[in-house]
Design an enzyme around this catalytic site. Structure first.
Site, PDB file in Angstrom:
ATOM      1  N   LYS A 155      -8.153   3.415  38.394  1.00 17.89           N
ATOM      2  CA  LYS A 155      -8.304   2.036  37.927  1.00 17.89           C
ATOM      3  C   LYS A 155      -8.360   2.010  36.403  1.00 17.89           C
ATOM      4  CE  LYS A 155     -10.395   1.611  42.260  1.00 17.89           C
ATOM      5  NZ  LYS A 155      -9.529   0.694  42.943  1.00 17.89           N
TER       6      LYS A 155
ATOM      7  N   ASP B 133     -21.617   4.361  41.750  1.00 21.87           N
ATOM      8  CA  ASP B 133     -20.178   4.380  41.987  1.00 21.87           C
ATOM      9  C   ASP B 133     -19.567   3.437  40.953  1.00 21.87           C
ATOM     10  OD1 ASP B 133     -17.584   3.956  42.738  1.00 21.87           O
ATOM     11  OD2 ASP B 133     -18.008   3.313  44.788  1.00 21.87           O
TER      12      ASP B 133
ATOM     13  N   TRP C 151     -17.575  -1.866  49.062  1.00 20.24           N
ATOM     14  CA  TRP C 151     -17.587  -0.443  48.721  1.00 20.24           C
ATOM     15  C   TRP C 151     -18.974   0.163  48.819  1.00 20.24           C
ATOM     16  CZ3 TRP C 151     -13.389   2.054  49.392  1.00 20.24           C
ATOM     17  CH2 TRP C 151     -12.162   1.418  49.178  1.00 20.24           C
TER      18      TRP C 151
HETATM   19  N1  PMP Z   1     -15.465   2.659  45.283  1.00 18.12           N
HETATM   20  C1  PMP Z   1     -14.904   1.594  44.682  1.00 18.12           C
HETATM   21  C2  PMP Z   1     -15.778   0.648  43.918  1.00 18.12           C
HETATM   22  C3  PMP Z   1     -13.524   1.403  44.753  1.00 18.12           C
HETATM   23  O1  PMP Z   1     -12.967   0.349  44.159  1.00 18.12           O
HETATM   24  C4  PMP Z   1     -12.727   2.332  45.461  1.00 18.12           C
HETATM   25  C5  PMP Z   1     -11.220   2.212  45.551  1.00 18.12           C
HETATM   26  N2  PMP Z   1     -10.704   0.957  45.548  1.00 18.12           N
HETATM   27  C6  PMP Z   1     -13.353   3.407  46.089  1.00 18.12           C
HETATM   28  C7  PMP Z   1     -14.717   3.536  45.972  1.00 18.12           C
HETATM   29  C8  PMP Z   1     -12.567   4.417  46.873  1.00 18.12           C
HETATM   30  O2  PMP Z   1     -11.787   5.181  46.016  1.00 18.12           O
HETATM   31  P1  PMP Z   1     -10.775   6.261  46.534  1.00 18.12           P
HETATM   32  O3  PMP Z   1      -9.606   5.531  47.109  1.00 18.12           O
HETATM   33  O4  PMP Z   1     -10.446   7.071  45.317  1.00 18.12           O
HETATM   34  O5  PMP Z   1     -11.479   7.093  47.556  1.00 18.12           O
END
Ligand code: PMP
Length: 362
Positions: A197, A173, A103
């Site tokens: 989450k 993030d 991520w």
């Molecule tokens: N950052 C992290 C650490 C994540 O776990 C996720 C989703 N699994 C995201 C960003 C992306 O999130 P979204 O699907 O809401 O764009």
């Protein structure tokens, strides 16, 4: 009603049962209002109160000091990958990124589209199984901000302490560990988290931003991607995800009233995660954790079994016991047990028991 299974999904993920029950009870008609949260205008006194309470609950849980705005946005966390540099990275500046998993790598790649970014740390060589020590981090003191991902959902590594970025605004993030522990908010410049989450259903992303950083958002930005516009309009730039914010209000209320705050939640999270890591560590190598022990996530427990066949048997047996959504992300393989705030300890105990039993059989 169908029996609920234990949901180990990385997200959208398990929500507190009492929250779901309240949503269900009031779904057709909100008490004193007479319409559903799925039908109601965002410009009405009921929603004013929902926004107000959700923000107040978050401020209380995280002890957010004055001088920070709490904003609610859409576009998920991935939109934040772009919004952070669009808003915070001025012309001619560069930003420092820590790459500790899939991520943060995506955040870095998106930021490259908007300006100069520097990778301060990258653990790709060991498939993102570790986090940097303070000695490994050398920030550019002139950087616009320092960016990191507090919990890498796919690899299962988590910062339980903020990286020391000197005087740089720290941008985090926190999508997959938001509200899992108390935070020293004064150390952050900006922290964001999609809800699906730890704080609610998909559709809303919380952004907490220090006031002085809002001055970096120029009028040339698209309005929907401008932090200052959200601050000015109190998150009502357009129609917000009313239902998702309503559920987030109930989740934050649950954290305050049923759990008793984030210190308590943190204790619970640590003891839940320990149940699984103890089995991994005591299995004589049968279960192999992906993350280095010092960097293990309390939210996403990642591990492998000796081979694919054994792993398939483990997953099949788990499902027969009501333990679902355990297969890991394809880039890591193995198992990923996501045990967010709302995963009851009984669910983790049931998984632990199955791991112990399966090890004995194997
Ligand atoms: N950052 C992290 C650490 C994540 O776990 C996720 C989703 N699994 C995201 C960003 C992306 O999130 P979204 O699907 O809401 O764009």
């Amino acid at each position: 009603m169908e029996k609920r299974v234990y949901n180990f999904s990385p997200g959208p993920a398990v929500l507190p049962l009492s929250v779901l029950e309240e949503v269900q009870r009031d779904l057709i008609s909100l008490p004193g209002v007479g319409v559903s949260a799925l039908e109601i205008s965002h410009r009405c006194p009921w929603f004013d109160k929902v926004l107000e309470e959700t923000e107040a609950n978050l401020r209380k849980l995280l002890n957010v000091p004055a001088g920070f705005k709490v904003l609610f946005m859409q576009g998920g966390s991935r939109l934040q990958f772009a919004m952070v540099p669009m808003n915070l990275l001025g012309a001619g500046q560069s930003a420092d990124y820590l790459v500790t998993g899939a991520w943060s790598k995506m955040g870095l790649d998106e930021a490259k589209k908007f300006g100069t970014v520097r990778t301060v740390y990258d653990s790709k060589a060991t498939n993102y199984d570790r986090l940097p020590t303070a000695a490994e981090l050398k920030f550019d003191t002139a950087a616009a901000y320092a960016y990191y991902t507090s919990n890498e959902t796919i690899q299962g590594v988590q910062f339980l302490d903020e990286p020391a970025a000197g005087g740089l605004p720290l941008v985090c993030d926190a999508s997959s560990d938001f509200l899992c522990r108390p935070l020293p908010m004064e150390r952050y410049g900006l922290i964001y988290a999609c809800a699906q989450k730890n704080s609610g259903p998909a559709g809303v992303t919380t952004v907490i931003i220090r006031d002085d950083l809002l001055a970096r958002s120029t009028d040339m930005l698209p309005t929907m991607m401008n932090y200052a516009a959200y601050a000015k309009e109190k998150s009502l730039v357009n129609t917000p995800p009313v239902f998702s914010i309503y559920v987030m209000m109930l989740v934050t209320r649950w954290l305050l009233n049923d759990i008793g705050g984030l210190e308590k939640m943190y204790e619970r999270n640590k003891s839940k995660a320990k149940l699984l890591y103890d089995v991994i560590d005591g299995s004589g190598g049968f279960y192999q954790g992906h993350a280095q022990p010092a960097n293990r996530s309390l939210m996403n427990v990642t591990f492998k079994l000796p081979d694919d066949e054994t792993q398939k048997k483990f997953i099949k047996g788990a499902e027969a016991r009501g333990l679902h959504y355990l297969p890991g992300h394809r880039s890591v393989g193995g198992i990923r047990a996501s045990i967010y705030n709302a995963m009851p300890v009984e669910g983790v105990e049931a998984l632990r028991d199955w791991m112990l039993e399966f090890r004995k059989q194997g």
